[in-house]
Enzyme design. Structure first.
Site, PDB file in Angstrom:
ATOM      1  N   SER A 584       0.838  -1.189   0.000  1.00 35.44           N
ATOM      2  CA  SER A 584       0.000   0.000   0.000  1.00 35.44           C
ATOM      3  C   SER A 584       0.881   1.250   0.000  1.00 35.44           C
ATOM      4  O   SER A 584       1.696   1.434  -0.896  1.00 35.44           O
ATOM      5  CB  SER A 584      -0.954  -0.034   1.198  1.00 35.44           C
ATOM      6  OG  SER A 584      -1.943   0.961   1.072  1.00 35.44           O
ATOM      7  N   ASP A 672      -9.049  -5.671  -5.049  1.00 32.79           N
ATOM      8  CA  ASP A 672      -8.631  -4.529  -4.231  1.00 32.79           C
ATOM      9  C   ASP A 672      -9.416  -3.291  -4.649  1.00 32.79           C
ATOM     10  O   ASP A 672      -9.314  -2.823  -5.779  1.00 32.79           O
ATOM     11  CB  ASP A 672      -7.135  -4.292  -4.418  1.00 32.79           C
ATOM     12  CG  ASP A 672      -6.571  -3.285  -3.426  1.00 32.79           C
ATOM     13  OD1 ASP A 672      -7.357  -2.583  -2.765  1.00 32.79           O
ATOM     14  OD2 ASP A 672      -5.339  -3.197  -3.323  1.00 32.79           O
ATOM     15  N   HIS A 704      -7.316  -5.743  -0.688  1.00 34.44           N
ATOM     16  CA  HIS A 704      -6.119  -4.937  -0.442  1.00 34.44           C
ATOM     17  C   HIS A 704      -5.130  -5.619   0.510  1.00 34.44           C
ATOM     18  O   HIS A 704      -3.915  -5.501   0.345  1.00 34.44           O
ATOM     19  CB  HIS A 704      -6.550  -3.585   0.129  1.00 34.44           C
ATOM     20  CG  HIS A 704      -5.434  -2.589   0.234  1.00 34.44           C
ATOM     21  ND1 HIS A 704      -4.685  -2.184  -0.855  1.00 34.44           N
ATOM     22  CD2 HIS A 704      -4.931  -1.903   1.303  1.00 34.44           C
ATOM     23  CE1 HIS A 704      -3.785  -1.300  -0.468  1.00 34.44           C
ATOM     24  NE2 HIS A 704      -3.908  -1.113   0.825  1.00 34.44           N
TER      25      HIS A 704
END
Length: 1613
Positions: A584, A672, A704
């Site tokens: 991320s 995601d 995610h």
């Protein structure tokens, strides 16, 4: 020193299995106090744990029970009670306040769908079990921790929970229920009828709450009355709120809940504590809803005190950072007063309370005195437990003197405190304590109930760093940050290990000193691991958090780099072997670091990384994050701004991709919603284009977090192998050849045995786009504009029944005077919601008359089942058919002859390749000239999918050496060819030998090519094919004739592959002449427009000489406008092997052209015909078979012979009587679904009247005989199946000439021009031949005309379809086409004819840049999209209004793709002109498409910008694209807009429409979004097409109003 050797995969998997077996502690519950016979007190402790089960590839839950003996002040004894037991299918559970009852929400698998039961248990048995699914009061119960709850009332008679609102059943306009026969109301006792489904609402988009909450849309509060066995949905909650986290108010008078605002639209809620929300109370008696907190904040996690007097909850500011330092507030139930217990802490002082940074308060957080609460929160790089006195606001740490690590409160009850504790080297353990009296909390004594030994071989510590003065924040100076360094303490590598740097995601998150599987496993492998809590992390004060927004990409990057440099200087680490791992925002930082500091890092692994903030903003569920972290303000109704997008791009790591040198492994979750996988895919392509080692793992079904057991295990294995491989390679490059070993085994104190492992080669995996769809209440439908039609659905049903001819084949009978014509047709079957395919047969007999042919039907139509491809052999004696077996799904290749099916090969069972390509640019099925072999294209066989977690199946044998390269590649990403070709990745050429019954895959095709469109070379010595370059990566190929490709010849004997066409061209569609001496093909220019004017080129086979037969036409002439067809007809050569016939757009028509390849001349065979579209089906023995159609005339089948060249000596029809009395015909093979004379049929077909009836009106077909060269005209066509024109529809072609340079519209005397405002008034007149009275007289306000240079002489056209009945003036629907390099030719389009039948006039605009008008017209649009095309469309509208009886007050827009792009521009430029707009797959934001489309080159080319594979957008280009995008001017839109998108659209991401939908809703513009889960860019498919048309028609009818029937022609708005 002895350098290390890499471990084998099985050793790594053994290590991972060992460490992943440590369970995690999730919940704890204390039972009531009991008294022993000796007077002592004890209670039970129920705990729930989770553990990864690698064999089952799932997280299992189990429970443990403990007994705790205490005296109220301390723990006397504690210990386990019994063994662990697994918890199955339990979603939620909650004990009642007395502890005597327990409620359990359980899922039960069912054949159709999963059911949910709510159970109530007492101490002895289950007393209630309620099937919530069967009651159908609501949707699924929420079991998440965001909205979900399961709360007992104080009286223990009711249960409160949150569920999805029950949505009305919805269906498409064409779904119908079959009537039940044999029953009556008397028989059934008047049963209660189910609610009628809402028509047309099946695909209406329903918003959700984003990442991990995609099934959460409209939550409702539900109450189960346990005694009365009834469920009620709580009313009185405002419609703009989504309730959750509910509990019973004191005395059970009502319910307290958190309500989140979901207007104007929902944003992602997971890990976002900044969403506007408030605390509410709804009274159960009066239904009154009362606000308990401020309504301008974000609140969550309310907790009621034991004495039911106070509610504490957490509060944040709305928007800003998603995670921040929170405030603790308290609401007094009886005084109605709210007080702030704890404020946000600006700066964390050493040893002092750091502030609150927790995601939620513990479920049970109050002490028994109803004054103190307990919570856990990050304190720098640790997590500690604090007690807060709500009366005084003082805080005390309960873990200050306890071991350093991570502490979490699980529960507190009667001052018995249960917590979880872990460290980076110690898995979670269970701790209990008794909370001391107020003022003595620091004396808390912790007792360990369930101990876990520390993992050996790991040491760790926390380092604090201060940035240098030049890196200090100007506003928030003197901030420091931490890092946790984990170091291997065993083995030779402990002396100087390689370093793995891991910055956390968020960015407002924190690494606390707790147990983390990946870092611990990497440390056991032999890496040192550095976990960096850069400035902006939680736990360091609010100033630390606030310092990062606006400085991402710089401050956080410099902090990580500073930390790495300091650690390398101060610790004994190998500076030549440093790698990065991040997910991320941690992946964002990793990509920045390898670009900004390429000399430091030698390998990189990123998980769902943010690489381009600008392209992410339009696709993520948290667009506010993109602006906030860039330092920009966010508003729901804000429009994209070029300056903002430039700033976002400036802060993105994609900016530094040219400097990257480290090998990069990417791991992406297909589902995601937070950081869409297109982000990682954009980076992957940029790296591949630069030749860098890169690998992409694609995890279907993962979001995610990549948190599934299978993805987590596979991710670790690939990560570890990647780091070991590439860090070892770096050593080799420095001349080091030694190895290192570390000892390990299973169990405590054991090390890992390491030995050499060859590097894992690159591979690719499957990309399957995700999609969801939903429905919600939509708009009411307006009545039809005409009385005759029964609404849009009935009109569409009527006009869609005309079939289209898809294939034709000719066979010659005895003597060569009679021909047998077989055709395959298709039409929508709305009842079955699929395409109906059927075959027809005709006899064509040569006559002496002028037409030369007589046509007769020879059999009834028959439906074709399961057929994928079919092809007749050159002699016509055999037919090859590829079909799918419906039961097994296998692909069978059959050969039919006069005796029936002679061969049947199960291709799937052979396992030599994947699926056969049956459509698209690659597909083919070709007979060899000897009719002994078949050639086709299929997907390359991929490794078999491994069982769950193939790395770790205990006791399983590891693969043999030759198979080891395939291990671990289950999730490796396979590139595909984009829109409509998502299952096409690596095509291969396959040959089936019918004599030897063997199947082989042809070798010798260069690895950088993807072959297709193959055919046999003369004498069957080799194969001719089209080869598309797929290096460095694949771009979308569908409707793209500008991809680099060539014509190749593969010699089967030598294996030599020869290029026959230009090396840097775009060649396709090779067709070999009947004499085998000439090869004809199309060729275009690589790059540039996706569709363009093409060359027709020819190769002389013997000499290999290539000539250009027809060149690109810059300016069209009346005789010839150029070639624009994507492919040549499969049989296009005349019998003389000199002439060829092909179809191509010529302005707004599609005509058949006869090309003399020697003289290079063109003859238009259909010029001047009333039909506007001709398509050649086949040309055999100089007999032409074609279809013709027009906007008011469905397709007709026609034929004409050129010149019969003697008698055909084969193809005699032979009949044989089979035992089942079925007549078989030798030439047709009976494989295509053929029925003769209504009596004979094959095993693949059945008569149409047995299934779905085929309409009596056939696809219009014609035939013609081709005369000798030089005598082709006039050509007389013979109808084979003709269709009548559709009544009520007329059409004409309008030619539009833009004003000349320097000459405005006023000078020309015409009211034209896109910059003009045109008013109008109705002038009554007399009834004319057109049937209308009066006219509209324009009133023109002239404006300055700005012509585009070089386009003064280019005209363009528009097709106007008008109703021939009804009272004019007619409302006008304007339709610019997509592409933009496409064309509306004058063909039959059922949807446009249906609009005419409903009373609309339809204007189909072929603006400059359309196909069929010369290459100069196409080139004129480059760099002018959004300007020239928009101006042309508006100019066409003005001319149509000026010339025709149209109503300028009732204008609408209907368009798709780039046509929708034009329509949106028109809405922004003339917001009051159009009254309605319906768009399909719209392009609204050009720069946002860069990272999401399969054709990123189009975004550059259309704006006149150069494109290369290596190119990444710069700030200036992004600003240019945004300025040309209609989303930038969406504030001007006032027109109601309907949006229709396909969730599987790879060309124009559906997020384009979603972004526009949100902007329009935020600004109060009427908007509706239809979401088709299986739809691609074209929104094709029977049900989808029908639903799209009907919803669009209803939208237009609703917003354009219904005309009056008083004869005045005026309308009612």
């Amino acid at each position: 020193m002895e350098l290390p050797v890499q471990p084998r995969a099985e050793e790594l998997s053994e290590l991972y299995r060992e460490l992943s077996q440590h369970p995690g502690l999730s919940t704890a519950c204390l039972g009531p106090d009991l008294t022993t016979q000796y007077g002592g007190k004890y209670c039970s402790l129920y705990t729930e744990w989770s553990q990864r089960d690698l064999a089952r590839a799932e997280n299992i839950k189990f429970c443990r029970q403990y007994l705790i003996f205490h005296d109220g002040a301390s723990i006397v004894y504690s210990g386990p009670a019994g063994t662990c037991s697994e918890i199955k299918d339990e979603l939620l559970s909650r004990e009642s306040p007395s502890g005597m009852l327990k409620a359990v929400l359980r899922k039960v698998p069912d054949k159709e769908k999963e059911k949910q039961f709510l159970e109530v248990w007492d101490q002895n048995r289950k007393v209630k079990s309620i099937d919530l699914t069967a009651l159908d009061k609501h949707g699924s119960v929420y079991d998440d921790d965001q909205f979900g709850c399961l709360a007992w009332s104080h009286s223990e008679t009711h249960l409160l929970y949150v569920a999805e609102k029950k949505h009305p059943k919805a269906e498409s306009f064409f779904e119908s229920k079959a009537p039940e026969l044999g029953t009556s109301d008397e028989d059934t006792g008047h049963p209660k009828k189910e609610d009628a489904p809402v028509k047309g609402e099946k695909f209406v988009y329903r918003e959700d709450w984003g990442e991990t909450l995609s099934t959460r849309s409209v939550p409702v509060l539900c109450i189960l009355d346990i005694e009365g066995n009834s469920i009620s949905v709580l009313e009185g909650i405002p419609e703009h709120l989504s309730p959750g986290q509910a509990f019973w108010s004191p005395e059970d008078t009502g319910v307290v809940f958190v309500g989140w605002w979901h207007e104007p639209f929902r944003l992602g809620l997971r890990h976002c504590t900044n969403r506007r929300s408030a605390l509410f109370y709804v009274d159960l008696t009066g239904g009154r809803c009362e606000l308990l907190s401020e309504d301008t904040r974000a609140v969550w996690s309310p907790r009621l005190s034991p004495d039911s007097c106070r509610i504490v909850y957490l509060e944040n500011n709305v928007l800003g950072p998603h995670q921040q330092c929170s405030r603790l507030l308290m609401y007094d139930w009886y005084t109605k007063h709210t007080s702030t217990v704890l404020e946000a802490v600006p700066r964390q002082a050493w040893g002092a309370f750091p502030g609150i940074y927790c995601g939620a308060l513990p479920g049970m957080c109050w002490a028994a005195d109803s004054r103190r609460i307990l919570l856990d929160t990050a304190q720098r790089s640790q997590q500690d437990v604090f007690v807060v006195d709500t009366a005084t606001g003082t805080t005390t740490s309960l873990t200050a003197d306890a071991p350093q690590g991570s502490w979490s409160v699980l529960t507190i009850d009667r001052d018995l405190l249960v917590a979880r504790f872990s460290t980076p080297s110690c898995p979670p353990v269970l701790k209990v304590a008794v909370l001391p009296a107020a003022g003595h909390e620091a004396q808390t004594q912790w007792i360990c109930l369930q101990d876990a030994p520390p993992v050996p071989g790991i040491t760790w510590g926390i380092r604090t760093l201060q940035p240098p003065p030049e890196q200090e924040h100007p506003q928030y100076g003197d901030l420091d940050f931490d890092a946790i360094l984990m170091h291997p303490s065993e083995g030779p590598t402990a002396q100087k290990p390689p370093l793995v740097v891991m910055p956390h995601g968020g960015p407002h998150s924190v690494f606390t000193a707790g147990w983390m599987l990946y870092p611990a496993a990497l440390c056991r492998v032999g890496f040192a691991v550095l976990l960096v809590n850069y400035r902006g992390s939680l736990g360091f004060g609010q100033d630390n958090v606030a310092s990062l927004p606006g400085n991402v990409g710089t401050q956080d990057v410099r902090d990580v780099q500073l930390c790495v440099e300091r650690v390398l200087q101060e610790e004994t680490l190998d500076a030549s072997r440093v790698a990065l791992v991040g997910g991320s925002h941690g992946g964002f930082l990793a990509c920045h670091l390898i670009g900004q500091f390429p000399d430091t890092y030698h390998a990189c692994v990123v998980r769902n990384p943010v690489v381009n903030i600008a392209s992410m903003v339009a696709t993520t569920d948290i667009p506010d994050w993109c602006l906030t972290e860039t330092g920009l303000p966010y508003k729901p109704d804000a429009l994209p701004d070029p300056a903002q997008w430039t700033e976002m791009l400036h802060k993105s790591p994609i900016r530094y991709v040219d400097q990257v040198r480290a090998p990069v492994l990417l791991m992406l979750g297909e589902d995601d919603r937070r950081v869409p996988p297109k982000q990682g895919l954009e980076y992957y392509r940029a790296l591949k284009a630069r030749g860098l080692p890169t690998r992409l793992l694609w995890y279907p079904g993962n979001n995610h977090a990549l948190a599934s057991v299978e993805a987590e295990a596979d991710g670790f294995m690939n990560m570890a192998l990647w780091l070991l491989k590439h860090l070892q390679c770096c050593l080799a490059m420095r001349g080091s050849g030694s190895s290192w070993r570390a000892a390990t085994g299973r169990g405590a104190g054991a090390g890992l045995l390491l030995r050499a492992l060859a590097g894992v080669p690159l591979r690719a995996a499957k990309n399957i786009p995700m999609a969801t769809g939903a429905t919600e209440k939509g708009v009411e439908h307006a009545p039809s504009l005409i009385q005759a039609a029964d609404g849009p659905a009935a009109c569409y049903r009527e006009l869609s029944r005309f079939p289209a001819v898809t294939r034709a084949a000719l066979r010659a009978a005895a003597g060569g005077q009679t021909f047998l014509l077989y055709t395959e047709c298709s039409r929508p079957d709305l009842a079955r919601r699929r395409l109906l395919r059927f075959g027809r047969h005709y006899s064509l007999r040569r006559t002496a008359g002028r037409e030369g042919l007589a046509v007769s039907r020879t059999a009834l139509s028959a439906e074709i089942h399961n057929q994928l491809l079919s092809q007749d052999s050159p002699t016509g004696q055999r037919r090859a058919v590829l079909k799918r077996c419906p039961r097994q799904g296998h692909e069978l290749l059959e050969v039919w002859d006069s005796g029936g099916c002679s061969h049947s090969v199960d291709l799937t069972a052979l396992g030599k390749h994947g699926e056969v390509y049956t459509e698209g640019p690659f597909a083919c099925l070709a007979w060899s000239h000897s009719e002994t072999r078949l050639l086709y294209v299929a997907e390359k066989s991929q490794p078999k999918r491994q069982p769950p977690c193939p790395w770790d199946v205990p006791g399983a044998a590891w693969p043999a050496a030759e198979d080891e390269d395939e291990e671990g590649k289950q999730f490796v990403y396979h590139e595909d060819w984009g829109e409509a070709l998502s299952t096409r990745s690596e095509p291969i050429l396959c040959v089936l030998d019918l004599e030897g019954l063997s199947l082989s895959v042809l070798e010798g095709v260069p690895e950088h090519l993807s072959p297709g469109q193959a055919l046999w070379s003369p004498n069957d010595h080799g194969v001719v094919f089209v080869g598309w370059w797929h290096k460095p990566f694949r771009l979308g190929l569908n409707a793209c004739s500008n991809r680099r490709s060539g014509i190749f010849h593969l010699d089967l004997a030598s294996g030599c592959c020869e290029l026959l066409s230009a090396e840097n061209g775009s060649a396709c569609s090779p067709q070999l002449s009947p004499d085998g001496q000439r090869l004809l093909y199309l060729e275009g220019v690589v790059g540039g427009p996706h569709r363009q004017c093409l060359c027709l080129r020819m190769v002389t086979w013997q000499t290999r000489q290539t000539v250009t037969v027809l060149d690109v036409v810059q300016e069209p002439t009346e005789a010839f406008a150029g070639l624009y067809a994507e492919v040549l007809p499969p049989r296009c050569w005349a019998a003389d092997s000199r002439r060829a016939v092909l179809g191509t757009p010529q302005r707004s028509r599609t005509d058949l052209l006869l090309v003399d390849t020697e003289a290079a001349t063109v003859t238009n065979l259909t010029a001047g015909s009333p039909e506007g579209c001709w398509e050649l089906l086949t040309l055999q023995w100089d007999l032409l078979v074609a279809t013709r159609s027009a906007p008011h005339h469905p397709p007709s089948l026609v034929s004409r012979a050129l010149a019969l060249c003697g008698t055909v000596g084969y193809g005699t029809v032979m009949f044989s009587q089979a035992q089942d009395s079925v007549v078989h015909m030798a030439w047709c093979g009976m494989a295509g679904g053929i029925v003769w004379c209504g009596t004979a049929r094959s095993n693949m077909t059945q008569p149409c009247h047995d299934t779905a009836p085929v309409p009596f009106i056939a696809c219009a077909q014609v035939v013609a005989v081709l005369p000798p060269a030089g005598q082709e005209l006039p050509l007389d066509w013979v109808p084979v199946e003709d269709t009548p024109t559709v009544p009520g529809v007329t059409w004409k072609t309008l030619t539009v000439q833009p004003p000349c340079s320097g000459q405005g519209p006023a000078a020309q005397g015409e009211p034209w021009g896109p910059l003009l405002h045109l008013g109008a008034a109705w002038v009554p007149g007399t009834l004319g031949s057109g049937g209308w009275a009066g006219c509209w007289v324009p009133r023109v306000v002239a404006a300055e005309w700005e012509p585009f240079p070089g386009t003064d002489t280019q005209d363009f056209e528009a097709l106007l379809l008008s109703p021939s009945d009804g009272t004019p003036p007619h409302p006008l629907v304007v339709c610019p086409h997509g592409g933009p390099h496409a064309v509306f030719d004058a063909r039959w389009r059922p949807s446009m004819a249906a609009l005419c039948r409903l009373g609309f006039a339809v204007l189909l605009v072929n603006y400059r840049g359309s196909l069929g008008f010369g290459q100069a017209s196409i080139s004129s649009l480059l760099s002018r999209v959004g300007e020239q095309d928009v101006a042309d469309t508006q100019l066409a509208v003005e001319q149509a209004l000026h010339r025709e009886p149209l109503d300028p007050h009732r204008l609408a827009l209907l368009a798709g793709s780039h046509g929708a792009f034009i329509a949106l521009h028109l809405l922004t430029r003339e917001p009051e002109r159009y009254q309605a707009c319906a768009l399909r797959s719209p392009v609204s934001n050009l720069p946002a498409l860069l990272g999401t489309s399969d054709i990123p080159d189009w975004r550059y080319t259309s704006l006149g910008l150069p494109y290369s594979f290596e190119r990444v957008p710069c700030a200036e280009e992004v600003a240019t694209m945004l300025l040309r995008s209609p989303i930038a001017q969406a504030a001007q839109v006032q027109t109601p807009v309907l949006l229709c998108v396909g969730a599987r659209d790879r060309r124009v991401s559906p997020m384009q429409a979603l972004e526009l939908y949100r902007v329009l809703r935020a600004r109060g513009v009427p908007a509706r979004l239809l979401w088709y889960p299986e739809g691609g860019h074209a929104l094709a498919g029977v049900e989808t097409e029908a639903d799209v048309f009907t919803n669009c028609a209803h939208w237009l009818l609703q917003h354009l109003g219904k005309p009056r029937q008083d004869g005045t022609g005026r309308h009612r708005p």
